[in-house]
Design a protein around this motif. Structure first.
Motif, mmCIF file in Angstrom:
data_model
loop_
_atom_site.group_PDB
_atom_site.id
_atom_site.type_symbol
_atom_site.label_atom_id
_atom_site.label_comp_id
_atom_site.label_asym_id
_atom_site.label_seq_id
_atom_site.Cartn_x
_atom_site.Cartn_y
_atom_site.Cartn_z
ATOM 1 N N GLN A 134 0.857 -1.187 0.000
ATOM 2 C CA GLN A 134 0.000 0.000 0.000
ATOM 3 C C GLN A 134 0.893 1.236 0.000
ATOM 4 O O GLN A 134 1.763 1.359 0.859
ATOM 5 C CB GLN A 134 -0.904 0.028 1.235
ATOM 6 C CG GLN A 134 -1.896 -1.114 1.314
ATOM 7 C CD GLN A 134 -2.846 -0.926 2.491
ATOM 8 O OE1 GLN A 134 -3.928 -0.365 2.363
ATOM 9 N NE2 GLN A 134 -2.416 -1.387 3.654
ATOM 10 N N THR B 109 -7.128 6.490 -6.974
ATOM 11 C CA THR B 109 -6.729 5.208 -6.399
ATOM 12 C C THR B 109 -6.831 4.093 -7.432
ATOM 13 O O THR B 109 -7.785 4.034 -8.209
ATOM 14 C CB THR B 109 -7.616 4.859 -5.191
ATOM 15 O OG1 THR B 109 -7.565 5.938 -4.247
ATOM 16 C CG2 THR B 109 -7.166 3.563 -4.520
ATOM 17 N N ALA C 230 -5.874 9.635 -0.710
ATOM 18 C CA ALA C 230 -6.276 9.062 0.571
ATOM 19 C C ALA C 230 -6.525 10.164 1.598
ATOM 20 O O ALA C 230 -5.946 11.249 1.513
ATOM 21 C CB ALA C 230 -5.197 8.122 1.082
ATOM 22 N N LEU D 179 0.038 5.120 -0.068
ATOM 23 C CA LEU D 179 -1.093 6.044 -0.021
ATOM 24 C C LEU D 179 -0.615 7.449 0.334
ATOM 25 O O LEU D 179 -0.006 7.661 1.387
ATOM 26 C CB LEU D 179 -2.117 5.580 1.020
ATOM 27 C CG LEU D 179 -2.613 4.124 0.901
ATOM 28 C CD1 LEU D 179 -3.584 3.807 2.032
ATOM 29 C CD2 LEU D 179 -3.252 3.877 -0.445
ATOM 30 N N ALA E 259 -5.027 8.401 6.691
ATOM 31 C CA ALA E 259 -4.776 7.076 6.131
ATOM 32 C C ALA E 259 -3.487 7.001 5.331
ATOM 33 O O ALA E 259 -3.102 5.929 4.856
ATOM 34 C CB ALA E 259 -5.950 6.662 5.233
#
Length: 297
Positions: free
Chosen positions: A145, A202, A223, A147, A227
């Motif tokens: 991930q 995203t 994001a 972000l 987050a």
């Protein structure tokens, strides 16, 4: 080694110029930018020379570091290599396979060294972790991930209004970071199995790796601030492993990347993050982009 800087934007100011200025084994010999007044301002700040003519800079240095949008970087990297300059490039090398291949071809034909700056690969702790996990057999899957919170919020980041990031989004901005961790551990990606869009810019990707493992990537510049962050988790026969965080910032990592370029020049041995690796990252992202475009039709 005499090294020049191409670019005068925020990344050049906060990362490249400070790293080149403080490196003990290079001579920060000059700055060129698309705006001459910005090049002069940056050069004056770091006690070096501003160049109006990029070819004149190429003629005066042994290497160039590039802090420019990828399409501009690719074109100038080809010219610099043909002029005999070693290359410290930024990710992504290019946003089309043709441009990325042109860079690789120019590097090969000129016999110059190249290093692409993927931040995580040049941070001491994460780099050691990647090397350790690459030697472990039996990885089954991984999830990455990456972000960011540039878009959709008042981030205050100097990169929020970057035209190429607005156009290409998280896939091309933070996707290279995730791939730079996954590929050396799990092996090359045989194919992008799936690609789907999420909120904002995203994207979610699924990769099939030559070693038999699969990976999933979640990439975003949209994001919520709370987050934001990056993580990579591996799972396999030996259990699980998490990419460690690093206290080292971009300047320190760029000093290490410059060390890597110096070593590649001295030994003649290509660095794992050379232009060819940068091209492979571009090929994977271009494949994902095609799948996303087809899904949107």
């Amino acid at each position: 080694m005499r090294i020049g800087l191409l670019g005068t934007g925020p990344w050049a100011k906060i990362a490249h110029a400070p790293a080149l200025s403080e490196h003990a084994e290079v001579d920060f010999a000059g700055v060129w930018g698309r705006r001459p007044e910005a090049a002069k301002e940056l050069a004056d700040r770091f006690g070096t020379r501003a160049y109006d003519d990029v070819d004149a800079l190429f003629a005066d240095v042994d290497a160039v570091a590039v802090a420019l949008p990828p399409s501009v970087q690719a074109e100038l990297a080809v010219r610099a290599a043909r002029a005999g300059c070693h290359l410290l490039l930024d990710k992504p090398v290019a946003t089309t396979v043709a441009q990325g291949r042109a860079v690789v071809d120019a590097v090969r034909e000129a016999g110059v060294a190249s290093v692409v700056f993927f931040t995580t690969r040049f941070q001491t702790g994460p780099a050691a972790w990647i090397a350790e996990q690459a030697g472990v057999d039996g990885w089954f899957t991984a999830h990455a991930q990456w972000l960011g919170a540039l878009f959709g919020h008042e981030s205050g980041s100097p990169f929020a209004d970057s035209p190429w990031r607005r156009e290409k989004g998280a896939l091309w901005d933070v996707g290279p970071h995730a791939l730079s961790v996954l590929l050396p551990v799990l092996g090359d990606a045989r194919r992008v199995t799936a690609a789907a869009a999420g909120p904002g810019d995203t994207v979610h990707l699924v990769l099939d790796h030559v070693g038999g493992a699969s990976s999933t990537l979640t990439l975003s510049l949209s994001a919520p601030p709370a987050a934001a962050g990056a993580s990579v988790e591996l799972r396999g026969a030996s259990g699980s492993a998490l990419l460690p965080e690093s206290p080292e910032g971009a300047v320190t990592a760029l000093v290490h990347a410059t060390d890597a370029l110096l070593a590649a020049v001295k030994t003649g041995q290509p660095h794992p993050c050379d232009a060819a690796f940068g091209l492979r990252v571009t090929e994977i992202l271009a494949e994902a982009e095609t799948l996303l475009e087809r899904a949107a039709d």
